[in-house]
Design a protein around this motif. Structure first.
Motif, short mmCIF file in Angstrom:
data_model
loop_
_atom_site.label_atom_id
_atom_site.label_comp_id
_atom_site.label_asym_id
_atom_site.label_seq_id
_atom_site.Cartn_x
_atom_site.Cartn_y
_atom_site.Cartn_z
N ASN A 62 -44.17 -3.73 -7.25
CA ASN A 62 -44.91 -4.65 -6.40
C ASN A 62 -45.68 -3.71 -5.34
OD1 ASN A 62 -44.58 -6.47 -8.33
ND2 ASN A 62 -43.25 -7.76 -7.19
N LEU A 63 -45.05 -2.80 -4.55
CA LEU A 63 -45.40 -2.30 -3.52
C LEU A 63 -45.92 -1.02 -3.71
CD1 LEU A 63 -42.79 -3.98 -0.96
CD2 LEU A 63 -45.14 -4.66 -1.44
N ALA A 92 -47.68 -7.08 3.58
CA ALA A 92 -46.93 -5.89 3.14
C ALA A 92 -47.85 -5.09 2.31
CB ALA A 92 -45.85 -6.57 2.11
N MET A 93 -49.23 -5.34 1.81
CA MET A 93 -49.55 -4.23 0.92
C MET A 93 -50.76 -3.22 1.65
SD MET A 93 -48.69 -4.63 -2.04
CE MET A 93 -49.96 -3.32 -2.45
N ASP A 94 -51.03 -3.57 2.84
CA ASP A 94 -51.78 -2.32 3.74
C ASP A 94 -51.11 -1.83 4.93
OD1 ASP A 94 -53.88 -0.69 3.93
OD2 ASP A 94 -55.29 -2.63 4.71
N LEU A 95 -50.19 -1.23 4.57
CA LEU A 95 -49.51 -0.70 5.75
C LEU A 95 -50.19 0.31 6.54
CD1 LEU A 95 -45.74 -0.18 4.31
CD2 LEU A 95 -46.75 -2.18 5.33
N GLN A 105 -42.73 0.86 5.73
CA GLN A 105 -42.13 0.63 4.85
C GLN A 105 -40.69 0.28 4.94
OE1 GLN A 105 -43.43 -0.56 1.71
NE2 GLN A 105 -41.50 -1.51 1.73
N LEU A 106 -39.79 1.40 5.91
CA LEU A 106 -38.54 1.03 6.24
C LEU A 106 -38.24 -0.18 6.85
CD1 LEU A 106 -35.58 2.83 5.45
CD2 LEU A 106 -36.38 3.81 7.44
N ILE A 107 -39.09 -0.19 7.95
CA ILE A 107 -38.82 -1.26 8.85
C ILE A 107 -39.03 -2.43 7.99
CG2 ILE A 107 -39.81 -2.45 10.80
CD1 ILE A 107 -40.47 0.35 11.96
N LYS A 160 -43.50 -10.99 8.07
CA LYS A 160 -42.86 -10.70 6.81
C LYS A 160 -41.41 -10.94 6.60
CE LYS A 160 -42.10 -7.27 3.60
NZ LYS A 160 -40.50 -6.91 3.18
N GLY A 161 -40.70 -10.83 7.50
CA GLY A 161 -39.51 -11.17 7.10
C GLY A 161 -39.06 -12.83 6.65
N PHE A 162 -39.83 -13.65 7.32
CA PHE A 162 -39.82 -15.06 7.02
C PHE A 162 -40.56 -15.39 5.88
CE2 PHE A 162 -38.42 -15.51 11.70
CZ PHE A 162 -37.34 -16.50 11.20
N THR A 163 -41.79 -15.01 5.53
CA THR A 163 -42.08 -15.03 4.13
C THR A 163 -41.28 -14.52 3.21
OG1 THR A 163 -43.49 -12.98 4.44
CG2 THR A 163 -44.35 -15.02 5.00
N SER A 164 -40.51 -13.12 3.54
CA SER A 164 -39.66 -12.79 2.24
C SER A 164 -38.29 -13.79 2.27
CB SER A 164 -38.96 -11.65 2.95
OG SER A 164 -38.01 -10.95 2.00
N ALA A 165 -37.61 -14.40 3.17
CA ALA A 165 -36.88 -15.50 3.28
C ALA A 165 -37.46 -16.72 2.41
CB ALA A 165 -36.63 -15.91 4.71
N SER A 166 -38.65 -17.01 2.83
CA SER A 166 -39.39 -18.13 1.99
C SER A 166 -39.34 -17.88 0.41
CB SER A 166 -40.70 -18.29 2.32
OG SER A 166 -41.34 -19.22 1.51
#
Length: 566
Positions: free
Chosen positions: A35-36, A359-362, A373-375, A433-439
């Motif tokens: 995906n990434l 997440a898609m345009d780092l 990406q690591l962070i 991004k962390g909270f959307t990942s948790a979602s």
């Protein structure tokens, strides 16, 4: 008694479940890469117009020489899409320059690319820069279109032909077409293969989730679902390491696709969902898988106690309902199913929309893309641990809503941070991004628990379709920053707020057995709602009794309808 009781009798979450869940979760290490992947295979290296091979006697560096051929842009750096029509030799000296602006033209001879960050990418290979720059985003949109198509196709097929068969095929399709993608001779071929690879990604995700959920006892679903999501999180960090080590898009593509041949080779070991087998008239096969689980879990005596008759008696109601053929229209026919489906569609769309928007345009963060990406991967660990605690103690509904609302508040707060404070802006983006990942972690588990077995994959396919529409729309929203820099964040945050509020309309599933039929869903949640209403009426009557004890002496408390265990 229901199927959940049988799982407990054959060992609950024992050795069989541990092995199956682990083998199903390992491919998650590379699902994040799929995906990434565009962040690295379609990375935009520094570039400028190609200049002629010239030899001069001036003792100057190549960077200084470029000033004679390439104009400066508004930021006083070399322009990426223009060159002087005539060579301006006088510009390589420190003498006073002419005030007239030399005439420029496009890069008719192509571009020269900086290989410091990317040795090779699809951008440098097929010159997807300047006027062709939108093709870079289009390649990701095409891939997400494939994921969307796969969600529609594989969701329905797996309810008809089984989870295991479709999962095995998806592994093979991803491995083969992903490998062929690395050999693409042109951009068009690349996009076609990425579309087909995206379809297989949906097949893997949807069927792996169902095979996990349908073999896990009720009490361990939260823990197992969250731990499984950590494979995806660690995969994001693994992608950063792989991309940094290789830096060539073809090698990266091979590195994240070839291992799926290994996953394909051991996928034959998996046990098909016994729930699905029984509901499709294959009780004898289901019994073999249950006996296999019992033996591996150290309960061999249960192989004699659990017979076809016992199995079918536990699922008698579900078997009667399974005689019908279900389609996506059944997700909308009945009131409770319709409410669940509509709410989940909004939640999935907004979660994916905000997640991929961040997440898609780092490269936009101005930080080394590999470090970024690591962070982004690392922040998911604490976020998902928080989600695990919330899922276990607060329930699914509250966790889902809070994760989306907190994510929205962080996205909104970034609007008011000046662009010069790049570290602060990046930190807030990482937290969002962390909270959307948790979602995402919550919604995968929540959806599997809300939809019944007979139509679970079709439901997963529907909401996953909305998720992919969100991921396809996310890059397009970034164009709005040309109108107003804050506009993308307003759109992302507003979408998350709406979804967070709608999530509170969903029924709670904490410690509740999985429903097997649509009737289970309607009966269970309707009865719970009626019970709550009647309890409120009962409390109201009690209050009246306290105020006027003589007037209501003949009133009996209403009967509370209790939920039937399935």
């Amino acid at each position: 008694m229901g199927f959940s009781d049988l799982l407990n009798e054959v060992g609950g979450f024992g050795r069989f479940q541990v092995i199956q869940v682990t083998l199903l979760s390992i491919p998650g290490l590379l699902m994040a890469s799929q995906n990434l992947l565009n962040n690295f295979t379609a990375g935009v290296p520094g570039h400028h117009c190609r200049i002629p091979n010239v030899t001069i006697a001036l003792n100057v560096s190549r960077n200084t020489l470029l000033h004679a051929f390439i104009p400066l842009d508004s930021t006083q750096t070399l322009a990426k899409c223009a060159r002087f029509t005539e060579t301006q030799w006088h510009l390589i000296s420190d003498e006073v320059r002419n005030t007239t602006q030399p005439q420029t033209e496009g890069c008719t001879d192509g571009w020269t690319y900086d290989t410091t960050e990317f040795i090779s990418s699809i951008v440098s290979e097929w010159d997807l820069v300047c006027t062709l720059r939108p093709l870079k985003q289009m390649s990701q949109t095409i891939y997400m279109g494939g994921v969307l198509t796969g969600a529609i196709i594989f969701g329905g097929l797996s309810d008809r032909f089984g989870r295991k068969a479709l999962l095995i095929w998806s592994y093979f399709q991803l491995a083969a077409l992903g490998t062929f993608t690395a050999l693409s001779p042109s951009f068009v071929v690349y996009c076609i293969l990425r579309f087909l690879t995206g379809m297989s990604v949906s097949g893997v995700i949807l069927n792996a989730v169902s095979l996990k959920v349908e073999w896990i006892p009720t009490k361990t679903r939260t823990l197992v679902g969250t731990i499984s999501s950590f494979f995806f999180t660690f995969g994001q960090m693994l992608l950063a390491g792989v991309a940094y080590s290789l830096r060539d898009w073809r090698k990266i593509q091979l590195a994240v696709c070839l291992p799926f041949f290994i996953f394909f080779s051991y996928s034959w070991w998996f046990s098909e969902s016994a729930r699905w087998l029984v509901l499709n008239g294959r009780s004898k096969e289901a019994l073999k898988h249950l006996h296999r689980a019992a033996r591996m879990n150290g309960k061999p005596e249960m192989t004699e106690k659990i017979t076809v008759e016992v199995l079918e008696s536990h699922m008698q109601k579900e078997l009667q309902s399974s005689r019908s053929i279900y389609t996506a229209f059944d997700l909308m026919k009945t009131p409770t199913m319709r409410k669940i489906s509509l709410c989940l569609m909004v939640v999935w769309f907004s979660t994916s929309f905000a997640y991929y928007g961040l997440a898609m345009d780092l490269q936009k963060f101005g930080v080394n893309i590999y470090l970024m990406q690591l962070i982004f991967g690392a922040v998911d660990f604490p976020a998902k641990l928080v989600a695990l605690l919330m899922l276990s103690f607060l329930g699914r509904r509250l966790t889902q809503g809070l994760c989306l609302l907190v994510s929205a508040s962080i996205i909104f707060s970034n609007i008011f941070v000046p662009s010069e404070m790049q570290i602060t802006r990046t930190t807030l983006a990482v937290l969002g991004k962390g909270f959307t990942s948790a979602s995402f972690t919550c919604v995968y588990l929540f959806t599997g628990e809300l939809y019944p077995t007979v139509i679970r994959q079709t439901g997963m396919g529907l909401v996953s379709t909305m998720s992919r529409i969100g991921s396809m729309a996310a890059p397009a929203v970034l164009i709005l920053d040309e109108i107003l820099p804050a506009l993308p964040n307003i759109v992302y945050g507003g979408s998350a707020v709406i979804a967070g509020l709608i999530a509170f309309l969903l029924p709670e599933t904490l410690n509740i057995p999985l429903p097997d039929t649509i009737e289970d869903v309607e009966e269970r949640w309707t009865n719970i709602n009626h019970s709550n209403q009647e309890q409120m009426q009962s409390d109201s009557v009690d209050l009246q009794d306290i105020k006027h004890p003589g007037e209501c002496s003949d009133v009996l408390p209403p009967t509370i309808i209790t939920e039937r265990n399935t």
